[in-house]
Design an enzyme around this catalytic site. Structure first.
Site, PDB file in Angstrom:
ATOM      1  NE  ARG A  41      -4.070  -2.073   0.820  1.00 24.75           N
ATOM      2  CZ  ARG A  41      -5.017  -2.184   1.738  1.00 24.75           C
ATOM      3  NH1 ARG A  41      -5.203  -1.236   2.629  1.00 24.75           N
ATOM      4  NH2 ARG A  41      -5.799  -3.245   1.749  1.00 24.75           N
ATOM      5  CG  ASP A 144     -14.868   5.672   4.468  1.00 29.52           C
ATOM      6  OD1 ASP A 144     -15.448   4.575   4.415  1.00 29.52           O
ATOM      7  OD2 ASP A 144     -13.624   5.772   4.585  1.00 29.52           O
TER       8      ASP A 144
HETATM    9  C1  LIG Z   1     -14.571  -2.614   3.864  1.00 34.11           C
HETATM   10  S1  LIG Z   1     -15.230  -0.977   3.760  1.00 34.11           S
HETATM   11  C2  LIG Z   1     -16.955  -1.294   4.079  1.00 34.11           C
HETATM   12  C3  LIG Z   1     -17.852  -0.464   3.203  1.00 34.11           C
HETATM   13  C4  LIG Z   1     -19.354  -0.749   3.329  1.00 34.11           C
HETATM   14  N1  LIG Z   1     -19.851  -0.420   4.638  1.00 34.11           N
HETATM   15  C5  LIG Z   1     -19.665  -2.183   2.988  1.00 34.11           C
HETATM   16  O1  LIG Z   1     -20.065  -2.957   3.865  1.00 34.11           O
HETATM   17  O2  LIG Z   1     -19.504  -2.568   1.817  1.00 34.11           O
HETATM   18  C6  LIG Z   1     -14.663  -0.302   5.325  1.00 34.11           C
HETATM   19  C7  LIG Z   1     -14.594   1.217   5.332  1.00 34.11           C
HETATM   20  O3  LIG Z   1     -14.379   1.664   6.670  1.00 34.11           O
HETATM   21  C8  LIG Z   1     -13.614   2.858   6.626  1.00 34.11           C
HETATM   22  N2  LIG Z   1     -13.008   3.112   7.950  1.00 34.11           N
HETATM   23  C9  LIG Z   1     -11.985   2.466   8.532  1.00 34.11           C
HETATM   24  N3  LIG Z   1     -11.708   3.021   9.728  1.00 34.11           N
HETATM   25  C10 LIG Z   1     -12.579   4.040   9.904  1.00 34.11           C
HETATM   26  C11 LIG Z   1     -12.793   4.997  10.930  1.00 34.11           C
HETATM   27  N4  LIG Z   1     -12.041   5.014  12.027  1.00 34.11           N
HETATM   28  N5  LIG Z   1     -13.771   5.917  10.758  1.00 34.11           N
HETATM   29  C12 LIG Z   1     -14.538   5.907   9.638  1.00 34.11           C
HETATM   30  N6  LIG Z   1     -14.386   5.038   8.633  1.00 34.11           N
HETATM   31  C13 LIG Z   1     -13.414   4.104   8.759  1.00 34.11           C
HETATM   32  C14 LIG Z   1     -12.607   2.577   5.519  1.00 34.11           C
HETATM   33  O4  LIG Z   1     -12.063   3.761   4.983  1.00 34.11           O
HETATM   34  C15 LIG Z   1     -13.448   1.782   4.499  1.00 34.11           C
HETATM   35  O5  LIG Z   1     -13.928   2.588   3.477  1.00 34.11           O
END
Ligand SMILES: C[S@@+](CC[C@H](N)C(=O)[O-])C[C@H]1O[C@@H](n2cnc3c(N)ncnc32)[C@H](O)[C@@H]1O
Length: 273
Positions: A41, A144
């Site tokens: 990454r 996000d």
């Molecule tokens: C795997 S995606 C899930 C997206 C969607 N909810 C789904 O189920 O398809 C996880 C997301 O969580 C976000 N994320 C991770 N840590 C976070 C935080 N502390 N606050 C807000 N978002 C966060 C990441 O940037 C990522 O876009």
């Protein structure tokens, strides 16, 4: 592996520093052995800054206050995998059990917390528009931690190969095919985009004023947190959930062991007391 990239392998000290950084910034617990992920990454950022090793990159993000490098590192270290109509059982129960009980004189508000690039939020938008039509006002708020991904969500433009799960009828009604330079892409219908907004929010920090929600989707993000962070986030999120409101979490996630005012009403589905 080239000699150049071997020289740039993630040392123990660099890994610990980057692991600490993403834990402090996002609550994400990388665990002991994600050196390969960190390498793949972040390696391009070493190249960009012409740094010889990951220790120097770790120093850069620790000290960086002027440039945007900390946010770039967060964007790159988060996993944004998502797709339309993911875990669509939740959308089915939303439609059959939740929407029919909503009083028509009040705006129905949904929060897609950790929305990634917006596919989850727009899938919900299609369900709400289809069910409520003009009878009930509704709005969706997506958030996000990743600024790059929020920009994409606000644009509402997606590659046409990634839309397999959108029901055919919804595809016709809610998605516009791109032409010219947008060939191979589709744009979410304006009416849905106008009722769906996105904003950068870090769930581990105090939440801004965003009002109360009838439903919160917090899916496929809890897996990245340790128990303490998970519980802190859930407590904070449910302060934005109306009494009787619904919280959906991902199918591989659980709120086991948490003392929170939520009742499990179906697998991965909780109701605010
Ligand atoms: C795997 S995606 C899930 C997206 C969607 N909810 C789904 O189920 O398809 C996880 C997301 O969580 C976000 N994320 C991770 N840590 C976070 C935080 N502390 N606050 C807000 N978002 C966060 C990441 O940037 C990522 O876009």
């Amino acid at each position: 592996m080239t000699t150049e990239s071997q020289n740039r392998k993630v040392s123990k000290s660099a890994y610990q520093a980057i692991r600490e950084f993403i834990y402090q910034e996002a609550g994400i617990d990388l665990g002991e052995n994600k050196q390969q992920l960190v390498f793949s990454r972040l390696n391009k950022r070493l190249r960009y800054h012409q740094l010889p090793d990951f220790d120097q990159y770790a120093d850069l993000i620790k000290q960086d206050t002027r440039s945007n490098e900390r946010q770039i590192a967060i964007d790159l270290l988060t996993t944004n995998e998502t797709y339309f109509f993911r875990e669509s059982g939740h959308l089915d129960t939303l439609k059959s059990n939740v929407l029919p009980k909503h009083p028509p004189n009040r705006v129905f508000r949904v929060w897609s917390a950790a929305s990634s690039s917006g596919e989850e939020a727009y899938s919900i938008a299609m369900i709400l528009d289809d069910y409520f039509g003009h009878r009930v006002k509704w709005e969706i708020f997506g958030s996000d931690i990743s600024s790059r991904i929020i920009e994409k969500a606000n644009g509402g433009i997606y590659q046409a190969q990634r839309i397999d799960a959108i029901p055919r009828d919804f595809l016709k009604r809610y998605c516009r095919k791109g032409k010219g330079e947008y060939e191979g892409f589709l744009l979410i219908d304006k009416n849905l985009r106008e009722r769906t907004s996105f904003r950068e929010i870090n769930l581990t920090r105090p939440l801004p004023e965003i009002g109360q929600f009838d439903v919160i989707f917090l899916r496929n993000v809890l897996i990245y947190f340790d128990q303490q962070t998970k519980e802190k986030i859930i407590r904070s999120l449910i302060s934005k959930l109306r009494p009787g409101g619904i919280l959906y979490i991902g199918h591989s996630e659980s709120l086991k062991g948490m003392d929170v005012p939520l009742t499990l009403i179906a697998p991965t589905t909780y109701q605010m007391q």
